[in-house]
Write a protein that holds these residues in place. Structure first.
Motif, PDB file in Angstrom:
ATOM      1  N   SER A   1       0.858  -1.187   0.000  1.00  0.00           N
ATOM      2  CA  SER A   1       0.000   0.000   0.000  1.00  0.00           C
ATOM      3  C   SER A   1       0.893   1.236   0.000  1.00  0.00           C
ATOM      4  O   SER A   1       1.790   1.333   0.833  1.00  0.00           O
ATOM      5  CB  SER A   1      -0.869   0.029   1.256  1.00  0.00           C
TER       6      SER A   1
ATOM      7  N   TYR B   1      -9.739  -3.704   2.645  1.00  0.00           N
ATOM      8  CA  TYR B   1      -8.607  -4.589   2.369  1.00  0.00           C
ATOM      9  C   TYR B   1      -9.080  -6.012   2.086  1.00  0.00           C
ATOM     10  O   TYR B   1      -8.698  -6.632   1.101  1.00  0.00           O
ATOM     11  CB  TYR B   1      -7.622  -4.554   3.548  1.00  0.00           C
TER      12      TYR B   1
ATOM     13  N   VAL C   1      -8.617  -7.615  -1.796  1.00  0.00           N
ATOM     14  CA  VAL C   1      -7.518  -8.556  -1.932  1.00  0.00           C
ATOM     15  C   VAL C   1      -8.015  -9.894  -2.514  1.00  0.00           C
ATOM     16  O   VAL C   1      -7.370 -10.467  -3.399  1.00  0.00           O
ATOM     17  CB  VAL C   1      -6.784  -8.708  -0.568  1.00  0.00           C
TER      18      VAL C   1
HETATM   19  N1  GLU Z   1      -1.575  -4.452   1.081  1.00  0.00           N
HETATM   20  C1  GLU Z   1      -1.285  -5.276   2.219  1.00  0.00           C
HETATM   21  C2  GLU Z   1      -0.219  -4.612   3.054  1.00  0.00           C
HETATM   22  O1  GLU Z   1       0.476  -3.736   2.589  1.00  0.00           O
HETATM   23  C3  GLU Z   1      -0.804  -6.658   1.850  1.00  0.00           C
HETATM   24  C4  GLU Z   1      -1.822  -7.459   1.149  1.00  0.00           C
HETATM   25  C5  GLU Z   1      -1.568  -8.945   1.134  1.00  0.00           C
HETATM   26  O2  GLU Z   1      -0.418  -9.367   0.947  1.00  0.00           O
HETATM   27  O3  GLU Z   1      -2.508  -9.690   1.276  1.00  0.00           O
HETATM   28  O4  GLU Z   1      -0.063  -4.974   4.204  1.00  0.00           O
END
Ligand code: GLU
Length: 293
Positions: free
Chosen positions: A11, A207, A211
Motif C-alpha cells: 500500500s 482490504y 484482496v
Molecule cells: N496491502 C497489504 C499490506 O500492505 C498486503 C496485502 C496482502 O499481501 O494480502 O499490508
C-alpha cells in the motif's frame, strides 16, 4: 499449463521497509525459481492516505533491489467497480450488514460491558470485536437510516457467513518454511476476527474484499506475505468461498523485527529501504539483512 503466479501487494501509504523487501524478494525469487509470474499490485483503496509520491517510491525501491515485475501494474483505485460487484453479491446473500455504530458508541458500549464484568472478546491483535448490535435492525430501519444520510460501513456477519458453509470448506493450505511440497491444512477461524469491515459508504471495498477479488482476477496461485496477515486469511477464505473464488496456497513468512524487538512499521525510519540506500547499503546487503542470500 497455467503458470504459478506470485504477487507483492504493498500500500503506498508510507515508505517500504526491510519487511517489505523480504516479502517482495521472497515472492520474486520463488516465481523465478519455478518459472512463474511475479506481479506487483498497488493497494491504494485508501485514497486519503495513499500518495503518488509513496507509489513512485515503491517502484524506485523495488527496481533498486533488482526486482522485475509485469506491467501494467494493477492499481486498486482504478477498479472500484470490480469490488462493488462483489460487495453487491454479499449484500444480496445477506452476509454483510450496514453498521452504524460510531467509534464513540463502540467505546461506550465496551465500557459498559466492562463495568458489568464482561470479558468482551478481542481479535488476535487485541482489538475488541465489533458489538454488532445493528444486526438486529429491521430492513425498514436500515433503509431509513441510510436514506437520512447517516454514516455507516458494511460489516461481515461472520456468524451467518460461517454458518452457511460446512466447516471443512473453511481451511487453507499453508506451506511450511516456504517449501510448497510440505504443506499443512489450517482450519480457518474467521470468528476470531469478528464482523470485520468489508466496505465503506464512500469506498465500496476494504482490504479484505479487494484482496480476494484481485487475487482471483489476477490468477494468483501462491500468496507469500508476512505472518501479521495469517489470521486475515481466515476471513479471506470465507469470502472466497462465498464469492466462488479459487483458494490460493499460502506461505506466511516470519516478520523482521526492529531494534526494539517490535514488528517494523512504516514509521521506522531507520529500516526504510530509501534510508538504507542513502546510507550506502547495497541490494546484496538488504538480501542478507532479511535472511536471503
Ligand atoms: N496491502 C497489504 C499490506 O500492505 C498486503 C496485502 C496482502 O499481501 O494480502 O499490508
Amino acid at each position: 499449463m497455467t503458470l504459478l503466479t506470485f504477487r507483492f501487494a504493498p500500500s503506498p501509504n508510507g515508505e517500504l521497509h526491510l519487511g517489505h523487501a523480504q516479502s517482495a524478494l521472497l515472492n520474486h525469487d520463488m516465481a523465478r525459481r519455478v518459472g512463474g509470474r511475479f506481479l506487483l499490485r498497488i493497494e491504494d483503496i485508501d485514497t486519503s492516505r495513499c500518495t503518488p509520491e509513496f507509489e513512485a517510491g515503491i517502484y524506485r525501491d523495488l527496481e533498486w533491489l533488482g526486482i522485475e515485475w509485469e506491467t501494467p501494474v494493477r492499481r486498486q483505485s482504478e477498479h472500484f467497480a470490480d469490488y462493488e460487484a462483489a460487495l453487491a453479491r454479499l449484500i444480496k446473500a445477506g452476509f454483510v450488514y450496514p453498521a452504524f455504530m460510531t467509534r464513540g458508541q463502540i467505546r461506550g458500549f465496551l465500557a459498559e460491558r466492562t463495568i458489568a464484568g464482561d470479558l468482551w472478546p478481542r481479535d488476535p491483535d487485541g482489538a475488541p470485536l465489533y458489538p454488532g448490535l445493528d444486526k438486529k435492525l429491521s430492513e425498514r430501519g436500515r433503509l431509513k437510516r441510510i436514506a437520512s444520510g447517516e454514516s455507516f460501513v458494511w460489516r461481515l456477519d461472520v456468524e451467518k457467513a460461517c454458518g452457511a458453509l460446512p466447516a471443512e470448506e473453511l481451511s487453507w493450505q499453508e506451506a511450511e518454511d516456504g517449501s510448497w511440497e510440505a504443506r499443512r491444512t489450517i482450519l480457518a477461524e474467521p470468528r476470531l476476527l469478528g464482523d470485520v469491515v468489508i466496505a465503506r459508504k464512500e469506498i465500496p471495498t476494504s482490504y479484505f474484499l479487494s484482496v480476494v477479488v484481485d487475487d482471483a482476477l489476477q490468477g494468483v496461485s501462491h500468496i507469500v506475505r508476512g505472518r501479521d496477515l495469517y489470521q486475515a486469511t481466515a476471513i479471506q477464505r470465507l469470502l472466497q468461498q462465498h464469492l466462488g473464488l479459487p483458494a490460493p496456497l499460502y506461505f506466511h513468512h516470519r516478520l523482521i523485527e526492529g531494534p526494539d524487538g517490535r514488528k517494523l512499521s512504516k514509521s521506522n525510519r531507520d529500516s526504510g529501504i530509501r534510508a538504507l540506500r542513502e546510507a550506502g547499503v547495497t541490494p546484496a546487503d538488504v538480501r542478507r539483512m532479511v535472511g536471503l542470500e
